[in-house]
Design a protein around this motif. Structure first.
Motif, PDB file in Angstrom:
ATOM      1  N   HIS A  21       0.823  -1.215   0.000  1.00  0.00           N
ATOM      2  CA  HIS A  21       0.000   0.000   0.000  1.00  0.00           C
ATOM      3  C   HIS A  21       0.857   1.266   0.000  1.00  0.00           C
ATOM      4  N   SER A  22       2.128   1.153  -0.311  1.00  0.00           N
ATOM      5  CA  SER A  22       3.050   2.300  -0.244  1.00  0.00           C
ATOM      6  C   SER A  22       2.723   3.342  -1.302  1.00  0.00           C
ATOM      7  N   SER A  23       2.957   4.612  -0.943  1.00  0.00           N
ATOM      8  CA  SER A  23       2.808   5.726  -1.895  1.00  0.00           C
ATOM      9  C   SER A  23       3.691   6.868  -1.409  1.00  0.00           C
ATOM     10  N   GLU A  77       2.702   9.770  -0.690  1.00  0.00           N
ATOM     11  CA  GLU A  77       1.984  10.459   0.379  1.00  0.00           C
ATOM     12  C   GLU A  77       1.961   9.641   1.669  1.00  0.00           C
ATOM     13  N   ASN A  78       1.991   8.325   1.534  1.00  0.00           N
ATOM     14  CA  ASN A  78       1.913   7.449   2.703  1.00  0.00           C
ATOM     15  C   ASN A  78       2.940   6.317   2.552  1.00  0.00           C
ATOM     16  N   SER A  92       5.728   3.401   3.200  1.00  0.00           N
ATOM     17  CA  SER A  92       6.008   2.377   4.211  1.00  0.00           C
ATOM     18  C   SER A  92       7.429   2.612   4.727  1.00  0.00           C
TER      19      SER A  92
END
Length: 418
Positions: free
Chosen positions: A64-66, A68-69, A71
């Motif tokens: 789920h890495s991005s 904006e967010n 990991s």
């Protein structure tokens, strides 16, 4: 007079691949024909490894890495190529890894370094990778025990690299066919002699030696033999006893000094062809010696083969490319040898024939606007014109009954010179 197709079938039916092999070092194997199939007890890759500089991670930790967010993972180890990993990657951990390095246990994905940001012993994953991305899995390229290289192939750079990776330092290859070459004619001289009136240089000996080498065989040069039946018979008998194939140029037409066919018959040969419906190359003798003995301890399983080629230079090259080269390749053990294969290309020039014989026109294949074209060589297409044969890489073929190929029309072409 035989057709070209019938002549080709006769020749290929006469040829049986050599069954004599020898062991050579890997560095001496380039251009040789592999005699036995090769397998390995190694998997390729030998282990799971990274296809990219980056970070070895667990996909579940970064899916789920991005930007904006991201990991955030702890870097627990650095793994260069040639290093055995010491840690098992746990949840929340990563290992710095380089291309070709062994994947650590626990990791199943590599994130390329361009999609990361590091701070001290932490790595920020800025984009979600695909599952198992940039991982080369053990045995993905080749599984131990399966056939890797088949017998009957020519060993070139890619195959040599594979064999080196197998740690195969020696291998079994077929013996190179031995091809004896002689030229006939009182008018012939060697290139280093002074030309007198009426004499010509024996260019055929040199052309045939080059062609034989290019075909993967070993040329045995017997020089010029004068138009003397006794001397010619002695040389041909010696050639038959020394080689798998004998090639002579000249002396196979119907002139008073054309002795080759009679000599072959006196030596016990069976003559299969005396003339072929083609131009250039009509006078062509094909003979075999069923009780062939090389005299060096080898018990031959094949007939000795004799090609009596015409004397004119263009006819020598055309008949070699059309008939002799396929015979040498089949004799050498090549798995894919056989009938000559033609391709259809666009003709740049107008090509004409009287339609009575199969016509061979020499020239060049050229890539024009992404399409291959046949360009006819300039100048006279006489079988005695050696000069415009230079840089030939293709023969255009007009079959019997075909009298015209117009520019831009398709023509069948035989690629030569390789």
């Amino acid at each position: 007079m035989l057709s070209v197709g019938d002549t080709e079938k006769i020749i290929l039916n006469l040829v049986q691949p050599l069954d004599y092999t020898e062991v050579v070092d890997l560095l001496a194997a380039t251009g040789r024909v592999l005699a036995s199939s090769v397998t390995s007890n190694l998997d390729f890759p030998h282990w799971d490894n990274s296809a990219m500089d980056g970070y070895a991670v667990r996909y579940e930790d970064v899916k789920h890495s991005s930007a904006e967010n991201p990991s955030v993972l702890e870097i627990v180890e650095e793994i260069p190529a040639g290093y055995q990993p010491q840690f098992t990657i746990q949840s929340g951990q990563a290992a710095r890894i380089f291309t070709g390095a062994v994947m650590p246990k626990g990791a199943d994905t590599v994130v390329m370094q361009e999609k990361t940001h590091s701070e001290e012993n932490r790595i920020f994953i800025l984009a979600a990778p695909k599952p198992q991305e940039f991982v080369r899995h053990k045995a993905a390229f080749y599984q131990a025990g399966a056939q890797l290289l088949p017998a009957g192939i020519v060993l070139n750079a890619p195959e040599i690299a594979v064999l080196a990776a197998l740690q195969c330092s020696q291998l079994s290859v077929y013996r190179r066919p031995r091809v004896a070459i002689l030229s006939t004619g009182d008018e012939l001289v060697t290139p280093d002699q002074v030309l007198e009136a009426g004499q010509i240089v024996d260019s055929n000996q040199y052309a045939l030696a080059a062609l034989v080498k290019q075909s993967g065989a070993e040329p045995l040069l017997l020089g010029i033999v004068r138009d003397n039946p006794v001397a010619l018979a002695e040389t041909i008998a010696h050639a038959i006893a020394s080689a798998d194939i004998v090639i002579s140029s000249g002396g196979v037409s119907v002139g008073d000094y054309d002795y080759v066919d009679k000599i072959l018959e006196s030596l016990g040969a069976k003559i299969h062809a005396r003339a072929v419906a083609m131009r250039p190359g009509k006078p062509l003798t094909v003979a075999s010696f069923p009780n062939h003995d090389l005299g060096d301890g080898e018990k031959t399983q094949h007939s000795g083969l004799y090609f009596g080629l015409p004397g004119n230079p263009a006819a020598v090259l055309v008949t070699f490319w059309r008939f002799v080269q396929p015979a040498i390749k089949k004799l050498s053990g090549l798995a894919e040898s056989g009938e000559v294969k033609f391709i259809k290309v666009r003709s740049h020039d107008e090509l004409r024939s009287d339609g009575k014989r199969e016509i061979y026109v020499w020239g060049k294949l050229q890539l024009i606007d992404g399409v291959y074209e046949f360009h006819k060589a300039g100048g006279s297409h006489s079988s005695g014109n050696l000069i415009n044969l230079a840089q030939t890489n293709a023969l255009a073929v007009l079959p019997v009954g075909k009298t015209l190929v117009s520019p831009t029309q398709e023509v069948e072409v035989l690629q030569v010179g390789n």
